[in-house]
Design a protein around this motif. Structure first.
Motif, PDB file in Angstrom:
ATOM      1  N   LYS A 369      12.127  91.554  63.505  1.00 18.48           N
ATOM      2  CA  LYS A 369      11.162  90.435  64.875  1.00 18.48           C
ATOM      3  C   LYS A 369      10.024  90.139  64.227  1.00 18.48           C
ATOM      4  CE  LYS A 369      13.202  92.589  68.814  1.00 18.48           C
ATOM      5  NZ  LYS A 369      13.042  92.650  70.538  1.00 18.48           N
ATOM      6  N   LYS A 370       9.219  90.480  63.502  1.00 18.87           N
ATOM      7  CA  LYS A 370       8.183  90.199  62.587  1.00 18.87           C
ATOM      8  C   LYS A 370       8.742  89.279  61.376  1.00 18.87           C
ATOM      9  CE  LYS A 370       4.490  91.928  60.209  1.00 18.87           C
ATOM     10  NZ  LYS A 370       3.656  92.911  59.586  1.00 18.87           N
ATOM     11  N   ASP A 371       9.760  89.531  60.956  1.00 15.16           N
ATOM     12  CA  ASP A 371      10.119  88.376  59.733  1.00 15.16           C
ATOM     13  C   ASP A 371      10.492  87.612  60.279  1.00 15.16           C
ATOM     14  OD1 ASP A 371       8.697  90.375  57.813  1.00 15.16           O
ATOM     15  OD2 ASP A 371      10.131  91.197  57.474  1.00 15.16           O
ATOM     16  N   ASN A 372      10.909  87.926  61.665  1.00 14.84           N
ATOM     17  CA  ASN A 372      12.322  87.055  62.147  1.00 14.84           C
ATOM     18  C   ASN A 372      13.526  86.422  61.697  1.00 14.84           C
ATOM     19  OD1 ASN A 372      12.359  84.701  64.034  1.00 14.84           O
ATOM     20  ND2 ASN A 372      12.298  82.694  62.096  1.00 14.84           N
ATOM     21  N   LEU A 373      14.201  88.085  61.811  1.00 15.08           N
ATOM     22  CA  LEU A 373      15.050  87.920  60.549  1.00 15.08           C
ATOM     23  C   LEU A 373      16.150  89.205  62.004  1.00 15.08           C
ATOM     24  CD1 LEU A 373      14.051  89.159  57.033  1.00 15.08           C
ATOM     25  CD2 LEU A 373      15.732  87.060  57.533  1.00 15.08           C
ATOM     26  N   ASN A 374      17.667  88.853  62.040  1.00 15.50           N
ATOM     27  CA  ASN A 374      17.775  89.882  62.903  1.00 15.50           C
ATOM     28  C   ASN A 374      18.422  91.074  61.937  1.00 15.50           C
ATOM     29  OD1 ASN A 374      20.786  89.907  61.188  1.00 15.50           O
ATOM     30  ND2 ASN A 374      21.122  87.772  61.856  1.00 15.50           N
ATOM     31  N   ILE A 375      18.325  91.867  63.247  1.00 19.82           N
ATOM     32  CA  ILE A 375      18.625  93.270  61.925  1.00 19.82           C
ATOM     33  C   ILE A 375      19.520  93.537  61.151  1.00 19.82           C
ATOM     34  CG2 ILE A 375      20.321  94.324  64.042  1.00 19.82           C
ATOM     35  CD1 ILE A 375      16.552  96.239  62.860  1.00 19.82           C
ATOM     36  N   TYR A 376      20.508  93.007  60.655  1.00 19.23           N
ATOM     37  CA  TYR A 376      21.358  93.399  59.679  1.00 19.23           C
ATOM     38  C   TYR A 376      20.610  92.398  58.941  1.00 19.23           C
ATOM     39  CZ  TYR A 376      24.259  94.445  63.608  1.00 19.23           C
ATOM     40  OH  TYR A 376      24.908  95.724  64.016  1.00 19.23           O
ATOM     41  N   SER A 471      37.054  86.467  59.750  1.00 15.30           N
ATOM     42  CA  SER A 471      36.490  85.290  60.631  1.00 15.30           C
ATOM     43  C   SER A 471      35.496  86.863  61.097  1.00 15.30           C
ATOM     44  CB  SER A 471      37.567  85.160  61.337  1.00 15.30           C
ATOM     45  OG  SER A 471      38.849  85.484  61.947  1.00 15.30           O
ATOM     46  N   GLY A 472      35.117  86.149  62.046  1.00 15.48           N
ATOM     47  CA  GLY A 472      34.054  86.664  62.772  1.00 15.48           C
ATOM     48  C   GLY A 472      32.616  87.013  62.540  1.00 15.48           C
ATOM     49  N   SER A 473      31.120  87.758  63.121  1.00 13.86           N
ATOM     50  CA  SER A 473      30.097  87.650  63.256  1.00 13.86           C
ATOM     51  C   SER A 473      30.116  88.073  61.429  1.00 13.86           C
ATOM     52  CB  SER A 473      29.372  88.384  63.710  1.00 13.86           C
ATOM     53  OG  SER A 473      29.987  89.623  64.315  1.00 13.86           O
ATOM     54  N   GLN A 474      30.798  88.688  61.232  1.00 15.05           N
ATOM     55  CA  GLN A 474      30.690  89.541  59.957  1.00 15.05           C
ATOM     56  C   GLN A 474      30.501  89.190  58.834  1.00 15.05           C
ATOM     57  OE1 GLN A 474      32.564  93.606  59.910  1.00 15.05           O
ATOM     58  NE2 GLN A 474      32.709  93.742  62.343  1.00 15.05           N
ATOM     59  N   CYS A 475      31.235  88.328  58.869  1.00  8.63           N
ATOM     60  CA  CYS A 475      31.312  87.604  57.475  1.00  8.63           C
ATOM     61  C   CYS A 475      29.681  86.415  57.626  1.00  8.63           C
ATOM     62  CB  CYS A 475      32.178  85.570  57.821  1.00  8.63           C
ATOM     63  SG  CYS A 475      33.964  85.882  58.208  1.00  8.63           S
ATOM     64  N   GLN A 476      28.966  86.503  57.959  1.00 11.07           N
ATOM     65  CA  GLN A 476      27.499  85.988  57.884  1.00 11.07           C
ATOM     66  C   GLN A 476      26.733  87.258  57.052  1.00 11.07           C
ATOM     67  OE1 GLN A 476      25.850  83.884  61.054  1.00 11.07           O
ATOM     68  NE2 GLN A 476      26.784  85.745  62.101  1.00 11.07           N
ATOM     69  N   ASN A 477      27.301  88.523  56.689  1.00 11.90           N
ATOM     70  CA  ASN A 477      26.801  89.553  56.200  1.00 11.90           C
ATOM     71  C   ASN A 477      27.186  89.402  54.103  1.00 11.90           C
ATOM     72  OD1 ASN A 477      26.442  92.095  55.012  1.00 11.90           O
ATOM     73  ND2 ASN A 477      26.174  92.909  57.002  1.00 11.90           N
ATOM     74  N   GLU A 496      34.491  77.420  58.063  1.00 11.56           N
ATOM     75  CA  GLU A 496      33.941  76.555  57.695  1.00 11.56           C
ATOM     76  C   GLU A 496      33.121  76.768  58.950  1.00 11.56           C
ATOM     77  OE1 GLU A 496      32.713  72.401  58.939  1.00 11.56           O
ATOM     78  OE2 GLU A 496      34.578  72.829  56.819  1.00 11.56           O
ATOM     79  N   TYR A 497      33.996  77.387  60.046  1.00  9.51           N
ATOM     80  CA  TYR A 497      33.261  77.416  61.376  1.00  9.51           C
ATOM     81  C   TYR A 497      33.649  79.449  61.836  1.00  9.51           C
ATOM     82  CZ  TYR A 497      34.005  73.251  61.658  1.00  9.51           C
ATOM     83  OH  TYR A 497      34.624  71.591  61.680  1.00  9.51           O
ATOM     84  N   ILE A 498      32.192  79.552  60.856  1.00 12.38           N
ATOM     85  CA  ILE A 498      32.328  81.593  60.802  1.00 12.38           C
ATOM     86  C   ILE A 498      32.420  82.169  62.257  1.00 12.38           C
ATOM     87  CG2 ILE A 498      30.955  83.630  60.177  1.00 12.38           C
ATOM     88  CD1 ILE A 498      29.196  82.064  58.082  1.00 12.38           C
ATOM     89  N   ASN A 499      31.403  81.993  63.353  1.00 10.62           N
ATOM     90  CA  ASN A 499      31.641  82.194  64.424  1.00 10.62           C
ATOM     91  C   ASN A 499      32.294  81.216  65.514  1.00 10.62           C
ATOM     92  OD1 ASN A 499      29.960  83.834  64.494  1.00 10.62           O
ATOM     93  ND2 ASN A 499      27.720  82.237  63.856  1.00 10.62           N
ATOM     94  N   ALA A 500      33.219  80.707  64.630  1.00 11.39           N
ATOM     95  CA  ALA A 500      34.116  80.181  65.636  1.00 11.39           C
ATOM     96  C   ALA A 500      35.779  79.907  65.049  1.00 11.39           C
ATOM     97  CB  ALA A 500      33.225  78.626  66.587  1.00 11.39           C
ATOM     98  N   ALA A 501      35.603  80.564  64.724  1.00 11.36           N
ATOM     99  CA  ALA A 501      37.404  80.324  63.723  1.00 11.36           C
ATOM    100  C   ALA A 501      38.202  80.222  65.362  1.00 11.36           C
ATOM    101  CB  ALA A 501      37.374  81.646  62.137  1.00 11.36           C
TER     102      ALA A 501
END
Length: 581
Positions: A369-376, A471-477, A496-501
């Motif tokens: 949170k201090k670095d303005n990042l999600n935990i992953y 597809s899905g949120s894990q694509c961002q990792n 292209e639509y990682i969170n909306a495929a």
């Protein structure tokens, strides 16, 4: 310009997206849905709650994007493969919450594990239809849940019930038509399409009678949806179910008479939303003699839909039987083609569990949170720092002596054993951020190794999987995606639509329904996908020889951990078989 609505109901939220006729997403809205957990292993939802969330999302996205409802020409839906129960007499929801069955929780969620005994009884039959679910019916499927209801409901209440997969329940609410989808019934309810393996009515009467659900065979299986062409109708993905009723249209903020396509299970919408991605095939090492527009491209592409769990979907022109992999299922996406479904019971949930149960989690959360990042993202940066401090050429070397086997939630594929559990070699007293980083890396590595195991099992049985479309949120990792590509030795394609495929795929079902002519015939789904799919980003396997050798050894250890656990269980069970509780 014409628009189409895609409605996606996941485990924790409902979403609606609007696409235009080129497939571009114009807007997206979401709303959390309620989940009740009355007892350990019991998970319930409500169609009233879900429909309310859907209506909110559709109205919200129309409002935010200032889109005229008159331009919406079709609606497509997907949902989790959960059992929804209604009254035959009143069409009102019937409670699934024992012992009183007196609330509006009328959905037993896919995640629910209450029907353990019923699942064992079903699989003990060794009925031929079990061939089409990988040899064993999963506790996540819907027939075990229906049998649990029969065994636990007052008989007079059960006798009034009719049963839907959640997707079919939602198209029924939207249109008033009782039509069912092949995707729902074939994949999760034991329906075998007419003509497959001698199937005459789709529903297997002898099977239902043998397991104790003879009640559902009456009136030509009316309470399950009936017999196709007799007292029921079954549709392939996106075919026209009907049009929005006046009531549903008013609640959604749409126009009465708008086309509604036959829905699919959420993971299958992920297949629709990903495997048609536009790529420079030769430049990415995916070239072949087949045109990029040819449906044969789909036969080499695995769709991995990664959220709470991960589903692995592969299409083939002929049936391919794989032990521990569900299917092959005919007609569920495209008429006369077959789909196999592997899966990992928990991937996103596994990562969440590993982090939240570690002593350093609270510290990591505060620093993130201090670095303005999600935990992953924070932990990915921390792993990079650990590799740098160790002068390791790759993050994989940081975890080289940590062997994490992550079936904490049972095994869906390819072992198909809900009693499988986790195991770790390399435990230490480290409670620091580095210790958390190691656990986190181990869980990601496990996800990649098990994906490789599933693909290997499928290819050995006759599939020809050459690439992975995520597809899905894990694509961002980025670390996880690189691990999957390297461990599997195959390119990974990020949509292209990682969170909306998934929602994008559902919207394509609406686009297909909107093409229906006066006889109900629609444009082919692959044609829709080819026209509306967007470019993907390719992650290639790492080319570091040391890292590849390391991960090859880690895969060997992973297989041994998987096999030895089963041996240990058998030996212990043999030793205590005379024990009486």
């Amino acid at each position: 310009m014409d628009h189409f609505v895609g409605i996606d109901v996941g485990t924790g939220s409902a979403r609606a997206c609007i696409i235009d006729q080129t497939g571009d997403i114009k807007g997206l809205a979401s709303k959390d849905i309620s989940l009740w957990n009355p007892k350990l292993g019991y998970y319930e939802q409500s169609t009233n709650d879900i429909w309310s969330a859907i209506c909110y999302c559709v109205k919200q996205v129309l409002k935010e994007q200032s889109i005229d409802p008159k331009t919406i020409k079709g609606v497509g839906l997907d949902a989790t493969c959960s059992l929804a129960v209604f009254s035959q007499d009143t069409d009102e929801p019937v409670s699934v919450t024992g012992p009183n069955f007196d609330n509006d929780h009328n959905i037993i969620l896919w995640l629910d594990h209450r029907p353990e005994e019923e699942t064992e009884k079903i699989n003990a039959t060794n009925h031929n239809l079990l061939r089409y679910v990988g040899g064993k019916m999963s506790i996540e499927m819907e027939i075990p849940k229906a049998l649990w209801l029969k065994n636990n409901m007052p008989p007079e209440l059960f006798d009034r019930c009719k049963f839907y997969d959640l997707t079919d329940a939602l198209t029924y609410i939207a249109t008033g038509n009782e039509k069912r989808s092949f995707c729902s019934t074939v994949c999760k309810q034991g329906y075998v399409p007419v003509g497959v393996d001698g199937s005459v009515k789709g529903w297997q009467e002898d099977f239902l009678k043998e397991i104790g659900l003879e009640d559902l065979t009456k009136d030509n299986f009316k309470r399950l949806g009936g017999v196709n062409g007799v007292n029921g109708e079954y549709l392939t993905a996106g075919e026209l179910v009907g049009t929005l009723s006046k009531k549903a249209a008013g609640e959604l903020g749409l126009i009465e008479g708008t086309a509604v396509g036959s829905g699919v299970i959420d993971a299958y919408a992920g297949w629709i939303g990903t495997v048609g991605a536009k790529l420079d095939l030769d430049a990415e090492g995916l070239g072949s003699s087949v045109s990029e527009h040819d449906i044969k491209q789909a036969f080499t592409r695995l769709a991995a839909v990664a959220g709470t769990s991960t589903c692995h979907l592969a299409m083939s022109p002929k049936p391919v039987f794989v032990n521990g992999v569900w299917g092959p299922y005919r007609d569920v996406l495209i008429d006369q083609y077959w789909v196999a479904e592997g899966g990992q019971s928990a991937t996103g949930e596994l990562l969440k569990h590993v982090l939240e149960t570690h002593p350093a989690y609270d510290e990591a959360e505060k620093l993130a949170k201090k670095d303005n990042l999600n935990i992953y993202d924070f932990l990915n940066k921390h792993l990079e720092k650990m590799a740098e401090e160790a002068k390791a050429p790759s993050i994989s070397l940081v975890g080289r002596h940590f062997f994490f086997y992550g079936d904490f939630f049972g095994n869906r594929s390819p072992i198909a054993d809900p009693t499988m559990a986790g195991a770790i070699i390399g435990l230490s007293q480290d409670k620091s951020l580095n210790g958390l980083g190691l656990y986190y890396y181990g869980a990601m590595e496990f996800i990649a190794l098990q994906t490789h195991q599933i693909i290997q099992t499928m290819n050995k049985s006759g599939h020809d999987i050459k690439s992975i479309f995520m597809s899905g949120s894990q694509c961002q990792n980025d670390i996880l995606m690189r691990l999957v590509a390297t461990v599997c030795g195959k390119p990974v394609v990020i949509p292209e639509y990682i969170n909306a495929a998934v929602a994008h795929g559902a919207a394509m079902l609406g686009a297909k329904a909107a093409t229906a002519d006066k006889d109900g015939k629609t444009e082919g789904l692959w044609s829709i996908m080819d026209r509306m799919s967007k470019p993907g980003k390719v992650v290639q396997p790492a080319n570091d020889e040391v890292e590849r050798k390391l991960l090859d050894v880690k895969y060997k250890v992973f297989l041994e951990q998987c096999e030895r656990q089963q041996v240990y269980r058998r030996e212990v069970n043999e030793a205590v078989k005379g024990w009486k509780k």
